[in-house]
Design an enzyme around this catalytic site. Structure first.
Site, mmCIF file in Angstrom:
data_model
loop_
_atom_site.group_PDB
_atom_site.id
_atom_site.type_symbol
_atom_site.label_atom_id
_atom_site.label_comp_id
_atom_site.label_asym_id
_atom_site.label_seq_id
_atom_site.Cartn_x
_atom_site.Cartn_y
_atom_site.Cartn_z
ATOM 1 N N ASP A 214 -15.189 7.651 74.342
ATOM 2 C CA ASP A 214 -15.833 6.924 75.429
ATOM 3 C C ASP A 214 -14.788 6.780 76.546
ATOM 4 O O ASP A 214 -13.590 6.945 76.301
ATOM 5 C CB ASP A 214 -16.290 5.558 74.917
ATOM 6 C CG ASP A 214 -16.752 4.646 76.041
ATOM 7 O OD1 ASP A 214 -17.577 5.093 76.854
ATOM 8 O OD2 ASP A 214 -16.280 3.503 76.099
ATOM 9 N N ASP B 123 -16.014 1.314 72.382
ATOM 10 C CA ASP B 123 -15.798 -0.133 72.307
ATOM 11 C C ASP B 123 -16.996 -0.964 72.712
ATOM 12 O O ASP B 123 -16.916 -2.190 72.714
ATOM 13 C CB ASP B 123 -14.603 -0.524 73.190
ATOM 14 C CG ASP B 123 -14.961 -0.524 74.671
ATOM 15 O OD1 ASP B 123 -15.749 0.340 75.086
ATOM 16 O OD2 ASP B 123 -14.456 -1.386 75.404
ATOM 17 N N ASP C 66 -21.910 2.372 72.800
ATOM 18 C CA ASP C 66 -21.255 3.320 71.899
ATOM 19 C C ASP C 66 -21.741 3.184 70.461
ATOM 20 O O ASP C 66 -21.471 4.062 69.634
ATOM 21 C CB ASP C 66 -19.730 3.102 71.905
ATOM 22 C CG ASP C 66 -19.123 3.298 73.279
ATOM 23 O OD1 ASP C 66 -19.547 4.230 73.978
ATOM 24 O OD2 ASP C 66 -18.246 2.507 73.654
#
Length: 648
Positions: free
Chosen positions: A332, A524, A528
């Site tokens: 990410d 995080d 996600d």
């Protein structure tokens, strides 16, 4: 990534919730009885005392796997749980300690699995709490009614006031504001919203009021689909098994058939019952997979403990084993490769002004604002040692910026509107920066470029992971393409996939898996979570990561120290090599003892000694991974061999 907090259970309540799980209670009772039995045996207590304690341990820790094994047997299936219970009972003939140890190992494993499952379920429920329970429905006659979000229909119009969470996925039909939708899309900054723009349930409205036409009912919103995907992916992933468990059907069946044959065949030819039964029980003990279980678990648990001392929590031995099979890492962006908050990267001043003046004026005007950009501007001014003056007549212009009077100067800080600065601003925006302009008494003073700053260890981490896995990492983000490309160029990633909503991010992970990769995803945020659950291994950053991502992930980097990730992968690969070596040792000893028992006469004490000796050897071999040197060497580029697609 901006963190959305949820009410946390007090520590005592979390402990009570965990303690309420029957698997945890029975495992604790079994362990206590086993410990008491061992203490009684070592201190020379009468044998009935420690026998009674061990047998009570059998009942406490063994009734549940025995029941599960019998149910599997009723469905014409054998598993290691039933075999271990039978072996433990058989061990009671000569070595009740061995059987009790097997029971404790299996009861503890069941308890850990139950705790992880419970926490994941709690986190999914907390995710659904992001969306408010009620919304302000606007009727055609202009009246307003507060109704449950679940009662909203497609086409309804709702009012979202400043500071409220959006109640449903929809389209803005009037009003302007800035909406923080980091929990859904991963965008690092609030997004301006005007009529015609889409908004998502659970996102946080800024300073303007919005009228939103509902486009999806509550059960079909993006946040509800995230929860559903996490449930589905987690349930599927929970069936991933360690090596021993993947072969349990064949092994269990073979041992049971062989044990029955060792009783039935000699008896059919007139052999004496007692020595025949003793030979079969000896076979059951020496063939039991205790040594194989310990061949697998100590290296993985030692690696988990080693990582834990360095701020990395790996939640299970399954996850630690899977880490070592990773062939590609997907990241990410916001809050993972970047710090997750804006920073002033540059200040540009026009004629008649200097950079410090522009920044000081902007900081003074922005100081009363709660916007993330405002905090970044004030922080930048203070880092330069500039005095931030008090401002009067402060006002917010939803979706556009703020105005205030600084001294005798009327200052406006907001979106770019100056034609003569358009080329410079366009270049900055094309590079992924957010630009705010500053005007003083109606005169253009300059502009600021703000970016989400890269983590200092991001580029080194990406390079080391590429060398460890043999494949360049991939960037998966919900942010726009320009911001994603800026970060990717800085860290050396070439495969960039931007503008991904949570379901698309999970689909990108599945695409990597379909191409033959074992995928590790690092993230995080809520957005996600589906991808973390879908990936072969999910790693969350725990310092700023929200609860759902942390609970869904298989491993958590507690201190947000990204550079620990290559060490973790390297340590996992070494643990897998030790596991394979241990399985070879355990299998060789088992084969030797079984052969002796079948072709000769293996005394029960010698069989137990050989079995326990191999158990101790493989356990000590695995515990070598507790050393600090094992962690330091694990992430050294060039040491571990990159896995090929076919490696398992």
């Amino acid at each position: 990534m901006v963190t959305l907090e949820r009410p946390a259970l007090p520590a005592v309540h979390r402990r009570a919730a965990i303690g309420a799980l029957p698997e945890v209670r029975w495992a604790a009772v079994a362990l206590a009885l086993f410990t008491a039995g061992g203490a009684a045996q070592l201190t020379g207590a009468p044998s009935p005392v420690w026998w009674a304690l061990y047998l009570a341990c059998y009942v406490a820790g063994g009734w549940e796997p025995a029941l599960a094994g019998l149910r599997a047997l009723r469905g014409r299936a054998l598993d290691v749980d039933l075999l271990m219970v039978v072996a433990a009972i058989a061990a009671a003939i000569g070595q009740v300690f061995d059987g009790a140890l097997l029971i404790v190992i299996f009861a503890t494993s069941a308890a850990v699995e139950a705790v992880v499952t419970r926490r994941t379920e709690e986190s999914v429920r907390a995710l659904l709490d992001l969306a408010p329970e009620r919304a302000a429905l606007l009727h055609a006659d202009g009246t307003e009614e507060n109704i449950p979000v679940a009662d909203l229909d497609v086409g309804d119009v709702v009012l979202v006031r400043p500071g409220e969470r959006v109640g449903a996925d929809g389209v803005v039909i009037s009003g302007t504001s800035e909406v923080d939708q980091a929990s859904i899309t991963g965008e690092g900054l609030p997004v301006p919203k005007r009529p015609g723009d889409e908004v998502f349930a659970g996102s946080l409205n800024g300073t303007g009021a919005l009228r939103v036409r509902v486009e999806r009912v509550a059960t079909e919103s993006v946040v509800a689909r995230i929860a559903a995907m996490v449930r589905e992916a987690s349930a599927t992933k929970a069936r991933t098994q360690l090596f021993v468990e993947r072969i349990e059907q064949r092994y269990s069946g073979a041992v049971v058939v062989a044990a029955l044959a060792l009783v039935a065949i000699p008896l059919a030819f007139g052999a004496a019952f007692e020595p025949t039964l003793l030979r079969a029980m000896t076979f059951m003990i020496v063939a039991s997979p205790c040594a194989v279980v310990l061949a697998t678990m100590p290296p993985l648990l030692a690696a988990i403990a080693n990582g834990g001392r360095r701020g990395v929590l790996v939640k299970s031995a399954v996850a630690m084993e899977a880490l070592g099979r990773t062939t590609v890492v997907a990241f990410d962006k916001t809050g993972t490769l970047t710090e997750g908050r804006p920073h002033v990267e540059s200040v540009t001043a026009f004629d008649g002004f200097d950079e410090d003046t522009v920044l000081a004026l902007a900081a003074a005007a922005e100081r009363p604002s709660e916007h993330p950009l405002a905090a970044a501007v004030v922080r930048a001014a203070r880092e330069r040692g500039l005095a931030v003056a008090d401002a009067g007549d402060f006002g917010s212009l939803p979706g556009r910026g703020v105005r205030a009077t600084v001294g005798a100067t009327a200052v406006v800080v907001g979106s770019p509107t100056m034609p003569d600065a358009d080329p410079a601003i366009s270049r900055l925006q094309a590079g992924g920066a957010t630009v705010v302009t500053v005007t003083a008494d109606g005169r253009p003073a300059g502009f600021l470029a703000l970016v989400d700053r890269l983590r200092p260890d991001a580029a080194d981490t990406v390079a080391r992971l590429a060398e460890l896995t043999g494949n360049a990492p991939v960037l998966l983000t919900g942010d726009h393409a320009a911001a994603a490309q800026r970060v990717a160029d800085a860290v050396g990633i070439t495969d960039v996939r931007a503008g991904l909503l949570p379901d698309a991010k999970a689909a990108a992970v599945r695409e990597l898996q379909a191409s033959g990769h074992r995928t590790l995803l690092v993230g995080d945020g809520v957005n996600d979570a589906p991808a973390l659950a879908t990936a072969d291994v999910g790693v969350a950053l725990g310092g700023r990561g929200i609860a759902l991502a942390v609970e869904t992930a298989d491993a958590v980097i507690v201190r947000d120290d990204l550079i620990t990730l290559p060490n973790l992968l390297g340590l996992s690969r070494r643990a897998r090599r030790v596991v394979l070596a241990n399985i070879g040792i355990a299998a060789t000893v088992i084969a030797g003892l079984v052969t002796w028992d079948l072709l000769g006469t293996l005394p029960l004490p010698l069989g137990v000694a050989g079995h326990e000796g191999s158990t101790v050897v493989v356990a000590l071999n695995g515990l070598r991974l507790l050393r600090a040197a094992a962690w330091r060497r694990a992430g050294t580029p060039g040491r571990p061999r990159a896995l090929r697609y076919g490696d398992r």
